[in-house]
Design a protein around this motif. Sequence first.
Motif, PDB file in Angstrom:
ATOM      1  N   LEU A 116       0.835  -1.190   0.000  1.00 21.07           N
ATOM      2  CA  LEU A 116       0.000   0.000   0.000  1.00 21.07           C
ATOM      3  C   LEU A 116       0.875   1.246   0.000  1.00 21.07           C
ATOM      4  CD1 LEU A 116      -2.942   0.465  -0.195  1.00 21.07           C
ATOM      5  CD2 LEU A 116      -3.076   0.724   2.248  1.00 21.07           C
ATOM      6  N   THR A 172       3.506   1.574  -1.679  1.00 24.79           N
ATOM      7  CA  THR A 172       3.826   1.820  -3.084  1.00 24.79           C
ATOM      8  C   THR A 172       2.708   2.586  -3.747  1.00 24.79           C
ATOM      9  OG1 THR A 172       4.378  -0.526  -2.969  1.00 24.79           O
ATOM     10  CG2 THR A 172       4.940   0.656  -5.004  1.00 24.79           C
ATOM     11  N   ALA A 173       1.518   2.068  -3.555  1.00 25.59           N
ATOM     12  CA  ALA A 173       0.352   2.730  -4.135  1.00 25.59           C
ATOM     13  C   ALA A 173       0.285   4.167  -3.635  1.00 25.59           C
ATOM     14  CB  ALA A 173      -0.915   1.969  -3.771  1.00 25.59           C
ATOM     15  N   LEU A 228       2.656   6.379  -5.481  1.00 24.07           N
ATOM     16  CA  LEU A 228       2.258   6.669  -6.848  1.00 24.07           C
ATOM     17  C   LEU A 228       1.068   7.612  -6.898  1.00 24.07           C
ATOM     18  CD1 LEU A 228       2.742   3.124  -8.311  1.00 24.07           C
ATOM     19  CD2 LEU A 228       3.844   5.205  -9.138  1.00 24.07           C
ATOM     20  N   PHE A 241      14.685  -0.206  -4.910  1.00 28.86           N
ATOM     21  CA  PHE A 241      13.538  -1.047  -5.263  1.00 28.86           C
ATOM     22  C   PHE A 241      13.432  -1.170  -6.777  1.00 28.86           C
ATOM     23  CE2 PHE A 241       9.094  -1.169  -6.603  1.00 28.86           C
ATOM     24  CZ  PHE A 241       8.665  -2.332  -5.996  1.00 28.86           C
ATOM     25  N   VAL A 291      13.708  -4.617  -8.888  1.00 26.12           N
ATOM     26  CA  VAL A 291      12.578  -5.078  -9.683  1.00 26.12           C
ATOM     27  C   VAL A 291      13.021  -5.299 -11.124  1.00 26.12           C
ATOM     28  CG1 VAL A 291      10.481  -4.253 -10.809  1.00 26.12           C
ATOM     29  CG2 VAL A 291      10.659  -4.173  -8.337  1.00 26.12           C
ATOM     30  N   THR A 292      13.885  -4.428 -11.586  1.00 28.57           N
ATOM     31  CA  THR A 292      14.359  -4.541 -12.959  1.00 28.57           C
ATOM     32  C   THR A 292      15.231  -5.774 -13.154  1.00 28.57           C
ATOM     33  OG1 THR A 292      14.383  -2.152 -13.117  1.00 28.57           O
ATOM     34  CG2 THR A 292      15.652  -3.359 -14.769  1.00 28.57           C
ATOM     35  N   ARG A 299      10.871  -9.579  -8.375  1.00 25.48           N
ATOM     36  CA  ARG A 299       9.714  -9.063  -9.099  1.00 25.48           C
ATOM     37  C   ARG A 299       8.482  -9.922  -8.825  1.00 25.48           C
ATOM     38  NH1 ARG A 299      12.450  -8.214 -13.680  1.00 25.48           N
ATOM     39  NH2 ARG A 299      11.941 -10.263 -14.491  1.00 25.48           N
ATOM     40  N   VAL A 315       7.070  -9.250  -5.480  1.00 26.81           N
ATOM     41  CA  VAL A 315       6.314  -8.002  -5.399  1.00 26.81           C
ATOM     42  C   VAL A 315       4.937  -8.138  -6.058  1.00 26.81           C
ATOM     43  CG1 VAL A 315       6.239  -5.588  -6.117  1.00 26.81           C
ATOM     44  CG2 VAL A 315       8.355  -6.557  -5.228  1.00 26.81           C
ATOM     45  N   PHE A 316       4.913  -8.778  -7.204  1.00 31.61           N
ATOM     46  CA  PHE A 316       3.612  -8.984  -7.857  1.00 31.61           C
ATOM     47  C   PHE A 316       2.683  -9.809  -6.986  1.00 31.61           C
ATOM     48  CE2 PHE A 316       5.477  -7.777 -12.039  1.00 31.61           C
ATOM     49  CZ  PHE A 316       4.514  -6.855 -12.366  1.00 31.61           C
ATOM     50  N   ASN A 317       3.262 -10.828  -6.384  1.00 36.94           N
ATOM     51  CA  ASN A 317       2.483 -11.648  -5.467  1.00 36.94           C
ATOM     52  C   ASN A 317       1.888 -10.825  -4.339  1.00 36.94           C
ATOM     53  OD1 ASN A 317       1.991 -14.469  -5.578  1.00 36.94           O
ATOM     54  ND2 ASN A 317       4.182 -14.715  -5.865  1.00 36.94           N
ATOM     55  N   TYR A 351       1.206  -7.665  -4.304  1.00 36.37           N
ATOM     56  CA  TYR A 351       0.100  -6.861  -4.813  1.00 36.37           C
ATOM     57  C   TYR A 351      -1.170  -7.686  -4.952  1.00 36.37           C
ATOM     58  CZ  TYR A 351       1.896  -2.256  -6.060  1.00 36.37           C
ATOM     59  OH  TYR A 351       2.348  -0.983  -6.008  1.00 36.37           O
TER      60      TYR A 351
END
Lengths: 220, 220
Positions: free
Chosen positions: A81, A83-84, A87, A112, A116-117, A123, A126-128, A130
């Motif tokens: 959250l 992160t969100a 943004l 970060f 992620v890159t 990565r 992180v997707f998990n 989310y």
Amino acid sequence: MTLDWTERFQGTAALPRAVRDRLIDVARIIHLEEGAQVFGPANVPDSLFFLYDGRIRVSQSSDTGREITLYRVDAGESCVLTTACMLAEEAYNAEGVAETEVTAVVLPKPAFDRLVTEEEAFRKFVFNAYSKRLIDLLRVVDDVAFGHMDVRLAERLLALAGDVKEIPATHQQLASELGTAREVVSRVLSDFQKREMIAQSRGRIALIDKKALKILASSK
Amino acid sequence: MTLDWTERFQGTAALPRAVRDRLIDVARIIHLEEGAQVFGPANVPDSLFFLYDGRIRVSQSSDTGREITLYRVDAGESCVLTTACMLAEEAYNAEGVAETEVTAVVLPKPAFDRLVTEEEAFRKFVFNAYSKRLIDLLRVVDDVAFGHMDVRLAERLLALAGDVKEIPATHQQLASELGTAREVVSRVLSDFQKREMIAQSRGRIALIDKKALKILASSK
DNA sequence: CATGTTAGGTGACAAAGTCACTGAAGAGGT
DNA sequence: ACCTCTTCAGTGACTTTGTCACCTAACATG
């Protein structure tokens, strides 16, 4: 603290050694005491948190003084959250508070981005994270929009109790879990008491008939 | 259709030409007619959707027949819930339905993974999409948990109307927007009518006093 | 125009949220 | 021990929202 903390991080995409080593290079480890605000409207973070130890409660509050728990971040999870939060320019009223003493790994945004890159495992992790939160929130919406108070409260009591049978919680705290008013919790609890599913004393609730609570929790 | 469709994709991270060109190589373009189910409990997708044209309504329904709109996916956005859907084994009852005729770019999971890995702009786009949805859901939770029916309905009427003043919607449809029952919508609407904010006829609602609705929508 | 279907209205009741107030339980000081 | 302050919990009256059963009105179709 050069421990192997990334072993803590779970999920379909547990972080392999190579990634852990890289994380240790760029991360900072912090401690927070119980009750400390991790993030909030007046405290927008510029970093990402990965919880090594402890628990964070993420909640949303209304301007009329009510509050609801959205989800908890446990050891091994991250708090997306934030992160969100970063943004989105929008102000919103979610906040995270350390429910226990907390040890967290803080990753500045540039680090970060780089991880992620460059690291697939990171990565995926992180997707998990989310996805998990999205699904947590779907569950909250479902509960609030369609659930009945007695069922929701029974569920929550069982969840908070875990293996033990006594919960240290005031009616107000339970109300803040469920996004309702204290009086409502009081009413439902006194009903539970009449039906001999719980026993109450100031600030604590004893679950004396978990079986009955479970039946109730999985109905309606 | 070798058009420059990626120009449609918005956000802080609009996709640059290089990425667009790569996308066109791996993507498939599909059309759906109005009312078609994009995804749902019985229809778990194995691909990702990027909406080129049209609108998708994502909703959640209870087992008692009620329903609530979670958010809408507009042209230029992606539907990340399908990602979460894929990751989570849990069955849950969110579904996406084409509200208009829809043109979408479908990216199979392997292609998605590759792009996320290799293209920073694409990755940012996806993270943005996740964040946006998280925030959308926060808003829904806030509304449902703390909002008042009259305010929420006024808001929704104004949102659905846009620039025009008449909305083609039944009371049941509005109830499904807000996660409430038809009777409740009927009651509130007849109140609005008494106060001369709207006029009703079968299946349509005319907003005759938008100003009053706006005042109401931003109160309480 | 007859008939079936869907939209909307109504009244009674149950569940949940709000308000104002009360008393009880514990904490801390003397 | 006793007093006092604060927090927690109980209560009754009332409002709003959700549920149920049933009815009428509007339109669509043959």
